[in-house]
Enzyme design. Structure first.
Site, PDB file in Angstrom:
ATOM      1  N   LEU A 117       0.823  -1.214   0.000  1.00 40.17           N
ATOM      2  CA  LEU A 117       0.000   0.000   0.000  1.00 40.17           C
ATOM      3  C   LEU A 117       0.853   1.258   0.000  1.00 40.17           C
ATOM      4  O   LEU A 117       0.438   2.308  -0.461  1.00 40.17           O
ATOM      5  CB  LEU A 117      -0.901   0.018   1.240  1.00 40.17           C
ATOM      6  CG  LEU A 117      -1.937  -1.100   1.345  1.00 40.17           C
ATOM      7  CD1 LEU A 117      -2.531  -1.147   2.742  1.00 40.17           C
ATOM      8  CD2 LEU A 117      -3.044  -0.891   0.316  1.00 40.17           C
ATOM      9  N   GLY A 118       2.003   1.155   0.551  1.00 45.42           N
ATOM     10  CA  GLY A 118       2.864   2.341   0.612  1.00 45.42           C
ATOM     11  C   GLY A 118       4.099   2.047   1.424  1.00 45.42           C
ATOM     12  O   GLY A 118       4.294   0.941   1.921  1.00 45.42           O
ATOM     13  N   GLY A 153       6.767   3.676   4.430  1.00 46.55           N
ATOM     14  CA  GLY A 153       7.062   4.706   5.426  1.00 46.55           C
ATOM     15  C   GLY A 153       8.545   4.756   5.701  1.00 46.55           C
ATOM     16  O   GLY A 153       9.332   4.147   4.985  1.00 46.55           O
ATOM     17  N   GLY A 154       8.898   5.451   6.730  1.00 49.19           N
ATOM     18  CA  GLY A 154      10.303   5.627   7.066  1.00 49.19           C
ATOM     19  C   GLY A 154      10.996   4.328   7.427  1.00 49.19           C
ATOM     20  O   GLY A 154      12.188   4.179   7.220  1.00 49.19           O
ATOM     21  N   PHE A 155      10.253   3.368   8.004  1.00 48.53           N
ATOM     22  CA  PHE A 155      10.909   2.158   8.496  1.00 48.53           C
ATOM     23  C   PHE A 155      10.384   0.872   7.880  1.00 48.53           C
ATOM     24  O   PHE A 155      10.561  -0.189   8.438  1.00 48.53           O
ATOM     25  CB  PHE A 155      10.797   2.088  10.020  1.00 48.53           C
ATOM     26  CG  PHE A 155      11.618   3.133  10.673  1.00 48.53           C
ATOM     27  CD1 PHE A 155      12.982   3.019  10.697  1.00 48.53           C
ATOM     28  CD2 PHE A 155      11.020   4.245  11.228  1.00 48.53           C
ATOM     29  CE1 PHE A 155      13.755   3.996  11.283  1.00 48.53           C
ATOM     30  CE2 PHE A 155      11.788   5.224  11.810  1.00 48.53           C
ATOM     31  CZ  PHE A 155      13.168   5.109  11.843  1.00 48.53           C
ATOM     32  N   GLY A 156       9.725   0.981   6.772  1.00 49.65           N
ATOM     33  CA  GLY A 156       9.267  -0.244   6.134  1.00 49.65           C
ATOM     34  C   GLY A 156       8.001  -0.023   5.341  1.00 49.65           C
ATOM     35  O   GLY A 156       7.482   1.087   5.246  1.00 49.65           O
ATOM     36  N   VAL A 189       3.959  -0.975   4.020  1.00 53.03           N
ATOM     37  CA  VAL A 189       2.642  -1.347   4.541  1.00 53.03           C
ATOM     38  C   VAL A 189       1.952  -2.184   3.465  1.00 53.03           C
ATOM     39  O   VAL A 189       1.942  -1.812   2.291  1.00 53.03           O
ATOM     40  CB  VAL A 189       1.814  -0.089   4.873  1.00 53.03           C
ATOM     41  CG1 VAL A 189       0.445  -0.477   5.421  1.00 53.03           C
ATOM     42  CG2 VAL A 189       2.541   0.788   5.884  1.00 53.03           C
ATOM     43  N   LYS A 208       1.900  -3.225   8.723  1.00 55.88           N
ATOM     44  CA  LYS A 208       3.149  -2.458   8.572  1.00 55.88           C
ATOM     45  C   LYS A 208       4.300  -3.375   8.960  1.00 55.88           C
ATOM     46  O   LYS A 208       4.352  -3.875  10.081  1.00 55.88           O
ATOM     47  CB  LYS A 208       3.128  -1.223   9.472  1.00 55.88           C
ATOM     48  CG  LYS A 208       4.298  -0.283   9.213  1.00 55.88           C
ATOM     49  CD  LYS A 208       4.373   0.838  10.219  1.00 55.88           C
ATOM     50  CE  LYS A 208       3.610   2.049   9.759  1.00 55.88           C
ATOM     51  NZ  LYS A 208       3.839   3.213  10.653  1.00 55.88           N
ATOM     52  N   ASP A 268       3.483  14.390  14.888  1.00 59.92           N
ATOM     53  CA  ASP A 268       3.792  14.272  13.455  1.00 59.92           C
ATOM     54  C   ASP A 268       2.515  14.356  12.607  1.00 59.92           C
ATOM     55  O   ASP A 268       2.277  13.518  11.739  1.00 59.92           O
ATOM     56  CB  ASP A 268       4.538  12.955  13.193  1.00 59.92           C
ATOM     57  CG  ASP A 268       5.327  12.980  11.897  1.00 59.92           C
ATOM     58  OD1 ASP A 268       5.544  14.083  11.349  1.00 59.92           O
ATOM     59  OD2 ASP A 268       5.734  11.907  11.425  1.00 59.92           O
TER      60      ASP A 268
HETATM   61  N1  LIG Z   1      -4.182   1.334   7.656  1.00 58.70           N
HETATM   62  C1  LIG Z   1      -3.834   1.616   6.411  1.00 58.70           C
HETATM   63  N2  LIG Z   1      -4.680   1.392   5.402  1.00 58.70           N
HETATM   64  C2  LIG Z   1      -4.339   1.691   4.129  1.00 58.70           C
HETATM   65  N3  LIG Z   1      -3.153   2.203   3.770  1.00 58.70           N
HETATM   66  C3  LIG Z   1      -2.252   2.454   4.734  1.00 58.70           C
HETATM   67  C4  LIG Z   1      -2.545   2.170   6.101  1.00 58.70           C
HETATM   68  N4  LIG Z   1      -1.474   2.520   6.826  1.00 58.70           N
HETATM   69  C5  LIG Z   1      -0.570   3.011   5.974  1.00 58.70           C
HETATM   70  N5  LIG Z   1      -1.021   2.972   4.712  1.00 58.70           N
HETATM   71  C6  LIG Z   1      -0.303   3.415   3.508  1.00 58.70           C
HETATM   72  O1  LIG Z   1       1.060   3.164   3.682  1.00 58.70           O
HETATM   73  C7  LIG Z   1       1.815   4.376   3.570  1.00 58.70           C
HETATM   74  C8  LIG Z   1       2.980   4.326   4.508  1.00 58.70           C
HETATM   75  O2  LIG Z   1       2.510   4.458   5.818  1.00 58.70           O
HETATM   76  P1  LIG Z   1       3.492   4.705   7.036  1.00 58.70           P
HETATM   77  O3  LIG Z   1       2.677   5.051   8.204  1.00 58.70           O
HETATM   78  O4  LIG Z   1       4.405   3.547   7.160  1.00 58.70           O
HETATM   79  O5  LIG Z   1       4.420   5.864   6.544  1.00 58.70           O
HETATM   80  P2  LIG Z   1       4.220   7.429   6.420  1.00 58.70           P
HETATM   81  O6  LIG Z   1       3.330   7.913   7.495  1.00 58.70           O
HETATM   82  O7  LIG Z   1       3.807   7.723   5.016  1.00 58.70           O
HETATM   83  O8  LIG Z   1       5.686   7.904   6.587  1.00 58.70           O
HETATM   84  P3  LIG Z   1       6.538   8.009   7.929  1.00 58.70           P
HETATM   85  O9  LIG Z   1       6.767   6.628   8.427  1.00 58.70           O
HETATM   86  O10 LIG Z   1       7.795   8.647   7.471  1.00 58.70           O
HETATM   87  O11 LIG Z   1       5.725   8.842   8.876  1.00 58.70           O
HETATM   88  C9  LIG Z   1       0.814   5.484   3.854  1.00 58.70           C
HETATM   89  O12 LIG Z   1       1.200   6.675   3.244  1.00 58.70           O
HETATM   90  C10 LIG Z   1      -0.463   4.908   3.297  1.00 58.70           C
HETATM   91  O13 LIG Z   1      -0.557   5.171   1.921  1.00 58.70           O
END
Ligand SMILES: Nc1ncnc2c1ncn2[C@@H]1O[C@H](COP(=O)(O)OP(=O)(O)OP(=O)(O)O)[C@@H](O)[C@H]1O
Length: 681
Positions: free
Chosen positions: A98-99, A101-104, A106, A120, A229
């Protein structure tokens, strides 16, 4: 005749010596002695046992005041087996990603029960910070689930977790969330540009949802939770575009030390790896290396990126915990060598900051920049600070602006048109040898690093303008110079030595450099510690969204979330990033910094110019309300910002409408230009 009995031999009449007379008192004494000895022995044994028992029981029961936080994760959140989550996500298939983030990454998953989940996967190997965020997020989620009463509909639900260590002692940490069909607000608004979000009603609902979510953390949780954040990528949207606040990796409980929160989670049991999971690990590594190829969302995103005139890229921020004044931003492109990266620098609005371990993270939003670059925006990076290629925030912004303008220069050399020297050059263009010379110098100029030419051209120009201004000429004055005029007189005189770009940066939550503030400006009037050392162990947040006082050694408070919410409000109303140059003309450049632009529009009484032109069914009154609220949230002084409860009241119409801050009122100061939305009681 009498016979005498024979006389018995005369045995010596020796009688056994008489038994010593029975000494009654002696026998009694020894019995007493024995019993006393036995008693003492029993007593000593008892004492020893009692001490041992106390020692053992003390180990088991920690006094209530030392216990923190009470809820244990295992009791509150479900612990999933790694196998179950692996199956649910089809072995973390790229198509389920799905996307990032900073540490891996999702991943989307489906549990055997049919429940859709988002997993995640935090790759903890070698990253202490990743591990801390994992535990922090779990701990905070547990707290939100239990300690804050009824779970808010505006805060993401964490369903469970898994912590797995394989044969090679590689740690895999996983958090399971409810699945949010429309992903993050960042994606939906800025990359996918969802048509639903062009409806003002939906945008306003998101604005309200996020406010309620933060209000819940600040006022329904005891002690309050500060998210730390707030930004569009941490707001998730469900299938009906209901918004939820997510990502508690950097969140803090007011009054509780970070370690106290995390400690309880470090004892979480870890599953032992089996052969199957290890094979999966290997496959997984391959999948992660290959990256995302089949995700249609990613494809949409890259198309959107290609059409965007501004490429974005994340940067790494280095905030020294000992001296926060050395807040530095480093622009990094992993695909570029350290010497190259400056050439490929671009804008960033997503920078995660954490100095607790001096580890820095960032993620690239797009390839491109100054010359090609990577494909797709997803990557993650973590490493210790690598020195040399870093600079202060000001340097970074200057470099970025420089690179943005440089891209546009071949079309319109707008900077040099205002350059007093350019006209001289043009006048002499008839001269052919000089023309050759000029061409040569122009190529040299073009090949300069952005930092150099920016400094030479822009800063020289600024100093010339300043000189002119001092001489009484006001023509050609730039807007950020005018910005100074709107600063209250007291501050203005104090900061007269500041350069113009400083004021521009101030609008960018860049009050990084306003270190010595007077104590009244701080929440609860607290006096900064000597040497500017932060009272918080680390500074955290995202550049452009981070409250100025957080980079200034200020105490952690809910008001930093209020500031970030203010930026988010402006982003939602305008439909753009907080820092963006979209075209070369000066008018566009003025808008590059969303916060400064909003302030400028407020002063000119043109607040509605900020509204996203793509929005339909706009409620102008609500839009004005949102921008005014945002300006209040962005107040430099935390104490002057409203609380989240007040904001919810203003936005929902339950409280009176806010007044435009005095410094932004077009003269003469007026009241808020719309009717009271207060509901009749
Ligand atoms: N519960 C969820 N349902 C659907 N998509 C999700 C969900 N959680 C995260 N995502 C997707 O995964 C991406 C990465 O999420 P994550 O929280 O790991 O990182 P981030 O918030 O984008 O970055 P950082 O970790 O630097 O704050 C999100 O931008 C979103 O698109």
């Amino acid at each position: 005749m009498s016979t005498l009995p024979p006389t018995l031999p005369d045995f010596p009449r020796t009688l056994p010596p008489p038994a010593p007379p029975y000494n009654h008192s002696h026998g009694h004494g020894s019995a007493v002695l024995h019993s006393v000895l036995a008693g003492v022995l029993v007593f000593v044994l008892f004492i020893v046992l009692a001490i041992a028992y106390r020692k053992i029981s003390r180990k088991r029961t920690v006094p209530a005041d030392l216990k923190s936080p009470p809820p244990q994760p295992q009791k509150q959140l479900q612990q999933f087996s790694y196998k179950v989550l692996r199956r649910a996500t089809s072995a973390f298939a790229a198509s389920n990603r799905l996307g990032q983030g900073g540490f891996g990454s999702v991943y989307k998953g489906v549990l055997p029960s049919g429940t859709e989940i988002a997993v995640k996967l935090m790759n903890g190997s070698g990253s202490l910070q990743g591990e801390r965020e994992f535990h922090n997020e779990l701990s905070l989620s547990t707290r939100i689930n239990s300690a804050c009463g009824t779970h808010s509909r505006q805060v993401i639900s964490v369903l469970g977790f898994s912590s797995h260590q394989n044969r090679h002692r590689r740690k895999k940490m996983l958090i399971v969330y409810e699945y949010m069909q429309n992903g993050s607000l960042q994606d939906a608004l800025l990359y996918r540009k969802c048509p639903e979000l062009m409806d003002w009603k939906i945008r306003f609902k998101i604005i309200l949802d996020v406010a309620k979510g933060i209000d819940y953390l600040h006022f329904s949780c005891n002690p309050p939770i500060v998210h730390c954040d707030i930004k569009p990528s941490n707001v998730l949207l469900d299938c009906n575009f209901n918004a939820k606040v997510a990502d508690f990796g950097l969140a803090r409980v007011l009054g509780l030390d970070e370690n106290e929160i995390i400690e309880t989670f470090l004892e979480c049991g870890e599953e032992e790896g089996d052969l199957e999971t290890e094979i999966a690990d290997d496959n997984n590594t391959d999948v992660e290396k290959k990256g995302n190829t089949g995700d249609c969302r990613e494809e949409n995103r890259s198309v959107a990126e290609e059409t965007e005139s501004v490429m974005t890229r994340d940067v790494v921020v280095n905030v020294d915990p000992v001296s926060p004044e050395s807040c530095r931003v480093t622009v990094v492109d992993l695909e570029a060598s350290p010497s190259e990266y400056l050439e490929r620098t671009s804008v960033s609005d997503q920078i995660s900051v954490d100095s607790s371990n001096r580890r820095f993270l960032g993620k690239k939003k797009s390839g491109g920049g100054g010359g090609g670059g990577g494909s797709g925006r997803d990557w993650w990076w973590k490493q210790d600070n690598w020195g040399g290629e870093s600079g202060r925030v000001k340097d970074y912004v200057m470099e970025w602006i420089g690179s943005e303008i440089k891209k546009e220069r071949p079309k319109k050399d707008w900077l040099t048109t205002t350059d007093p020297f350019s006209s001289e050059q043009e006048a002499s263009s008839a001269n052919v040898p000089q023309k050759k010379q000029k061409k040569k110098s122009e190529t040299e100029k073009k090949n300069r690093k952005p930092r150099e030419w920016w400094k030479e051209e822009f800063c020289d120009e600024l100093s010339n303008k300043k000189k002119k201004k001092r001489r009484g000429s006001n023509t050609g004055e730039m807007w950020w110079q005018r910005d100074e005029e709107f600063v209250p007189q007291k501050r203005k005189s104090k900061s007269s030595s500041k350069s113009s770009i400083d004021w521009w940066l101030d609008g960018l939550s860049g009050e990084f450099r306003h270190r010595r503030r007077n104590s009244q400006e701080r929440p609860s009037g607290e006096i900064p510690k000597s040497g500017g050392i932060s009272s918080t162990p680390s500074m955290r947040g995202t550049v452009c969204y981070i409250a100025p006082e957080k980079c200034d050694g200020g105490q952690l408070s809910e008001k930093s979330d209020v500031y970030s919410y203010g930026v988010l409000l402006l982003v939602l109303v305008s439909g753009r990033r907080p820092l963006q140059v979209t075209a070369s003309p000066m008018s566009e450049f003025e808008r590059a910094n969303l916060i400064s632009w909003a302030r400028q529009l407020a002063r000119n009484g043109k607040l509605l110019d900020l509204v996203d032109p793509n929005i339909h069914s706009l409620d102008q009154e609500q839009a004005m309300l949102c921008i005014t609220t945002a300006l209040l949230c962005l107040h430099r002084s935390p104490v002057k910002r409203p609380t989240m409860r007040e904001i919810v009241g203003m936005l929902s119409g339950e409280a009176g409408p806010p007044h435009l801050p005095f410094e932004f009122s077009p003269s003469p100061p007026t009241n808020f230009p719309f009717k009271s939305r207060r509901k009749p009681r």
